[in-house]
Design an enzyme around this catalytic site. Structure first.
Site, mmCIF file in Angstrom:
data_model
loop_
_atom_site.group_PDB
_atom_site.id
_atom_site.type_symbol
_atom_site.label_atom_id
_atom_site.label_comp_id
_atom_site.label_asym_id
_atom_site.label_seq_id
_atom_site.Cartn_x
_atom_site.Cartn_y
_atom_site.Cartn_z
ATOM 1 N N GLY A 111 19.458 -21.986 14.744
ATOM 2 C CA GLY A 111 19.201 -22.819 14.537
ATOM 3 C C GLY A 111 18.492 -22.988 13.025
ATOM 4 O O GLY A 111 19.505 -21.592 12.414
ATOM 5 N N LYS A 118 17.133 -24.630 1.400
ATOM 6 C CA LYS A 118 18.443 -23.750 1.925
ATOM 7 C C LYS A 118 17.926 -23.340 1.111
ATOM 8 O O LYS A 118 18.311 -22.504 -0.095
ATOM 9 C CB LYS A 118 20.117 -24.261 2.096
ATOM 10 C CG LYS A 118 20.747 -23.250 2.603
ATOM 11 C CD LYS A 118 21.991 -23.867 3.045
ATOM 12 C CE LYS A 118 23.003 -22.314 3.454
ATOM 13 N NZ LYS A 118 24.618 -22.754 3.539
ATOM 14 N N ASP A 130 16.681 -12.975 6.295
ATOM 15 C CA ASP A 130 15.465 -12.894 5.559
ATOM 16 C C ASP A 130 15.116 -14.730 5.101
ATOM 17 O O ASP A 130 13.747 -14.922 3.860
ATOM 18 C CB ASP A 130 16.001 -12.019 5.065
ATOM 19 C CG ASP A 130 17.221 -12.831 3.710
ATOM 20 O OD1 ASP A 130 17.892 -13.735 3.886
ATOM 21 O OD2 ASP A 130 17.634 -11.750 2.501
ATOM 22 N N GLY A 168 17.649 -20.978 10.220
ATOM 23 C CA GLY A 168 17.289 -19.577 10.037
ATOM 24 C C GLY A 168 17.255 -19.547 8.301
ATOM 25 O O GLY A 168 16.340 -18.762 7.846
ATOM 26 N N ARG A 169 17.329 -20.654 7.043
ATOM 27 C CA ARG A 169 17.394 -19.686 6.343
ATOM 28 C C ARG A 169 17.355 -21.719 5.573
ATOM 29 O O ARG A 169 17.513 -21.632 4.747
ATOM 30 C CB ARG A 169 18.054 -19.663 5.288
ATOM 31 C CG ARG A 169 19.442 -19.347 5.824
ATOM 32 C CD ARG A 169 20.698 -18.812 4.805
ATOM 33 N NE ARG A 169 21.111 -19.017 4.708
ATOM 34 C CZ ARG A 169 22.791 -18.166 3.998
ATOM 35 N NH1 ARG A 169 22.658 -17.772 3.269
ATOM 36 N NH2 ARG A 169 24.258 -18.576 4.810
ATOM 37 N N ASP A 212 28.403 -24.634 15.698
ATOM 38 C CA ASP A 212 26.952 -24.737 14.827
ATOM 39 C C ASP A 212 26.905 -25.702 13.387
ATOM 40 O O ASP A 212 26.281 -25.988 12.889
ATOM 41 C CB ASP A 212 26.022 -23.559 14.366
ATOM 42 C CG ASP A 212 26.738 -22.418 14.419
ATOM 43 O OD1 ASP A 212 27.841 -21.900 14.483
ATOM 44 O OD2 ASP A 212 26.315 -21.877 13.262
ATOM 45 N N ASN A 213 28.058 -25.588 12.487
ATOM 46 C CA ASN A 213 28.237 -25.608 11.390
ATOM 47 C C ASN A 213 29.644 -27.320 11.680
ATOM 48 O O ASN A 213 30.049 -27.591 10.266
ATOM 49 C CB ASN A 213 29.363 -24.437 10.784
ATOM 50 C CG ASN A 213 28.380 -23.604 10.458
ATOM 51 O OD1 ASN A 213 27.169 -23.605 10.298
ATOM 52 N ND2 ASN A 213 29.095 -22.452 9.961
ATOM 53 N N ARG A 264 19.594 -29.708 -0.263
ATOM 54 C CA ARG A 264 21.241 -30.911 -0.189
ATOM 55 C C ARG A 264 20.497 -32.204 0.699
ATOM 56 O O ARG A 264 19.433 -32.183 1.155
ATOM 57 C CB ARG A 264 21.653 -29.986 0.610
ATOM 58 C CG ARG A 264 20.858 -29.128 1.648
ATOM 59 C CD ARG A 264 22.021 -28.305 2.505
ATOM 60 N NE ARG A 264 21.398 -27.508 3.866
ATOM 61 C CZ ARG A 264 22.150 -26.999 4.413
ATOM 62 N NH1 ARG A 264 23.253 -26.670 4.470
ATOM 63 N NH2 ARG A 264 21.708 -26.862 5.848
ATOM 64 N N ARG A 303 23.833 -30.901 14.145
ATOM 65 C CA ARG A 303 25.299 -30.600 14.841
ATOM 66 C C ARG A 303 25.890 -30.322 15.836
ATOM 67 O O ARG A 303 25.199 -30.961 17.125
ATOM 68 C CB ARG A 303 25.219 -28.732 14.557
ATOM 69 C CG ARG A 303 24.498 -28.295 12.724
ATOM 70 C CD ARG A 303 23.547 -27.568 12.852
ATOM 71 N NE ARG A 303 23.040 -27.408 11.190
ATOM 72 C CZ ARG A 303 23.508 -26.786 10.216
ATOM 73 N NH1 ARG A 303 24.620 -26.353 10.312
ATOM 74 N NH2 ARG A 303 22.774 -27.193 9.293
HETATM 75 P P1 AMP Z 1 26.093 -19.268 8.282
HETATM 76 O O1 AMP Z 1 27.108 -18.732 9.664
HETATM 77 O O2 AMP Z 1 25.483 -19.638 7.673
HETATM 78 O O3 AMP Z 1 26.681 -21.291 9.596
HETATM 79 O O4 AMP Z 1 24.746 -19.376 9.310
HETATM 80 C C1 AMP Z 1 25.307 -19.075 11.204
HETATM 81 C C2 AMP Z 1 23.075 -18.573 11.540
HETATM 82 O O5 AMP Z 1 22.591 -17.930 11.085
HETATM 83 C C3 AMP Z 1 22.046 -20.534 11.108
HETATM 84 O O6 AMP Z 1 21.512 -20.119 12.330
HETATM 85 C C4 AMP Z 1 21.636 -19.575 10.366
HETATM 86 O O7 AMP Z 1 20.329 -20.213 10.334
HETATM 87 C C5 AMP Z 1 21.941 -17.921 9.870
HETATM 88 N N1 AMP Z 1 21.407 -17.246 8.275
HETATM 89 C C6 AMP Z 1 22.425 -17.076 8.253
HETATM 90 N N2 AMP Z 1 22.170 -16.622 6.508
HETATM 91 C C7 AMP Z 1 20.946 -16.596 7.154
HETATM 92 C C8 AMP Z 1 19.522 -15.928 6.888
HETATM 93 N N3 AMP Z 1 19.605 -14.399 5.079
HETATM 94 N N4 AMP Z 1 18.540 -14.959 7.228
HETATM 95 C C9 AMP Z 1 18.470 -15.909 8.404
HETATM 96 N N5 AMP Z 1 18.728 -17.049 8.599
HETATM 97 C C10 AMP Z 1 21.067 -16.940 8.242
HETATM 98 MG MG MG Z 2 25.726 -22.858 9.396
#
Ligand code: AMP
Ligand code: MG
Length: 500
Positions: free
Chosen positions: A101, A124, A136, A103-104, A263-264, A187, A194
């Site tokens: 989901g 973001k 965080d 997350g940030r 998810d990306n 953005r 996704r």
């Molecule tokens: P990503 O590898 O950036 O696509 O992130 C994978 C998952 O981890 C996604 O659900 C992001 O929202 C979550 N995520 C990555 N970094 C953070 C962060 N600093 N705080 C909260 N969620 C994160």
């Molecule tokens: Mg991602």
């Protein structure tokens, strides 16, 4: 003196009118959670994309608006916006990871661009959401600068991508391997849905939600498929084709995403979620740009296969809607054809050939083998190739200088020139076609690094400069020749990982 009339000023979109509740937020409530961005202390503007300002019909000086920085850092929310974080799941590095989901990232809402198309605007790094898990909710300055610059660089290259409006920052620290300052990227894209958004409902055995999401996607993004006999199969076919084409485009400029988890992967075939990406420099088809990718799952030469794997994961999730394995398989089969067709077309243009001949693919392949054997810079090799004459000339020197085994290159050039002659290649026309396909400027890691280090000292000028250069990667822009050179020795030690 400005030519702006009172009328022009009045026709600009007011900051408070820019963002509306998203269409996504009309989905059932389990699709998302309402969130409020968490303020950052004393935010400041780091970079702005004037093209986006124009696209949203905002005034050129909108960044001077007293609310601009607060709005795009998440320190305040315009009255009309209903920010949400959406839920999705996904396969990470080939393994089912369950619920992830936003997350940030959070969706501020929808905005209309000048063509009156609806796009979603996200922040973001604006703080935790119900999907932050252990994180965080923040993004550090360096990764935010990289996303800001690369999304616009990809757009300049003509590759489908999410875009960036602006980047703001704060001196507020977040903990990574060392403490780092935070930043927020605003953005936008028509949608951030996704593959993992579909997988989420499939693996949670929620067929109604799965159907609701597929219908939402069809209604808003693929309306032309709605009347077909099996719109879900058509949806899978389209997404598969778009993904295949996207990855062929990545390969053609040496772009490596770094984290091609499901998810990306965008349901619209856009490049999204820039993290530890990289552009190929010294050519090595096994290159892994993400330092955390120990197995090399997302190495350069793996990307086309992984793209297919990801479409397979999406197909699994859509299977209950499509109804039969055979039809699902048929939709998936379009990957290989789409990828090869697009890749061959791009190669034909990269090598400046106007017609197709039997052994062209062998000729192309032998050039890639030369790049590999010599670890020649991919971008410069193709750019210099775009400038050689139909006959041997002093123009060959720049290309030759990139290769250690010059005899091998000479032999290849002889074959290439024979091939050019066989179609009576018009030199001038060929140069034009090739230079429009073989960029001079890419976002090399070291260029981003210089901009990052300056920004860490509060000098944001390099970001603006890089943004301007990368918007026109195929133009000579002689004054910026320095930005199209081989990376310096110190750049060899640069490492980019998932920690951002
Ligand atoms: P990503 O590898 O950036 O696509 O992130 C994978 C998952 O981890 C996604 O659900 C992001 O929202 C979550 N995520 C990555 N970094 C953070 C962060 N600093 N705080 C909260 N969620 C994160
Ligand atoms: Mg991602």
């Amino acid at each position: 003196m400005s030519n702006t009339t009172l009328n022009d000023v009045n026709s600009h979109t007011d900051l408070d009118d820019l963002i509306h509740p998203s269409r996504f937020s009309s989905l059932p409530k389990d699709f998302f959670a309402p969130v409020s961005p968490t303020p950052l202390s004393k935010p400041y503007l780091i970079g702005i994309n004037q093209d986006a300002v124009t696209e949203f019909n905002l005034s050129d000086s909108i960044h001077d608006h007293p609310d601009f920085i607060a709005r795009f850092t998440g320190n305040s929310v315009s009255k009309k916006a209903i920010p949400i974080a959406s839920v999705y799941s996904g396969h990470q590095f080939g393994v089912w990871a369950g619920q992830l989901g936003d997350g940030r990232a959070l969706l501020l809402g929808d905005a209309l661009n000048q063509e009156r198309q609806t796009v979603e605007i996200q922040l973001k790094g604006a703080g935790i959401t119900p999907f932050s898990r252990m994180g965080d909710g923040r993004a550090v300055l360096r990764s935010s600068i990289r996303e800001f610059l690369c999304s616009e660089a990809m757009f300049g290259l003509g590759i489908p991508t999410s875009r960036a409006l602006c980047i703001t920052g704060s001196d507020q620290y977040v903990m990574r391997e060392t403490p780092e300052t935070s930043a927020v990227v605003a953005r936008y894209a028509p949608s951030f849905i996704r593959f993992g958004s579909f997988e989420h409902w499939y693996y949670n055995q929620r067929p109604d939600e799965l159907k609701a999401l597929a219908d939402f996607t069809l209604t808003h993004y693929y309306p032309e498929l709605q009347g077909l006999a099996n719109p879900y199969k058509a949806l899978l076919t389209q997404v598969t084709e778009k993904t295949a084409k996207l990855i062929a485009q990545w390969q053609s400029v040496g772009f490596m995403h770094g984290v091609m988890n499901t998810d990306n992967m965008s349901i619209l075939g856009l490049t999204i979620d820039y993290g530890p990406f990289g552009f190929m420099e010294a050519y090595d088809m096994n290159h892994i740009c993400n330092h955390s990718d120990h197995q090399g799952r997302y190495a350069y030469h793996m990307q086309p296969t992984i793209g297919h794997w990801n479409c397979h994961a999406l197909a699994q999730a859509l299977l209950p809607l499509i109804g039969s394995i055979e039809e699902t398989q048929e939709a998936l089969n379009s990957y290989k054809v789409s990828y090869e067709t697009q890749w061959e077309l791009l190669l034909q243009q990269k090598f400046g050939l106007s017609e197709h001949q039997d052994h062209d693919l062998d000729l192309f392949e032998s050039f890639f083998q030369l790049l590999q054997a010599n670890h020649a810079d991919m971008t410069l090799s193709f750019r210099y190739l775009s400038k050689i004459n139909n006959q041997m000339s002093a123009n060959d020197e720049a290309l030759r200088d990139l290769f250690i085994d010059r005899n091998a290159l000479n032999e290849w050039l002889k074959l290439y020139r024979d091939r050019l002659m066989s179609e009576n290649s018009d030199e001038k026309k060929r140069h034009q076609i090739m230079q429009a396909r073989n960029p001079k400027y890419i976002l090399r890691n070291y260029l981003a690094q210089i901009a990052i280090e300056k920004a860490q000292k509060k000098d944001f000028s390099e970001i603006a400069k890089l943004l301007a250069i990368l918007k026109n990667p195929y133009l000579e822009q002689d004054e910026y020749d320095d930005y199209a050179q081989l990376p310096p020795d110190w750049a060899k030690n640069l490492e980019v990982s998932c920690s951002s």
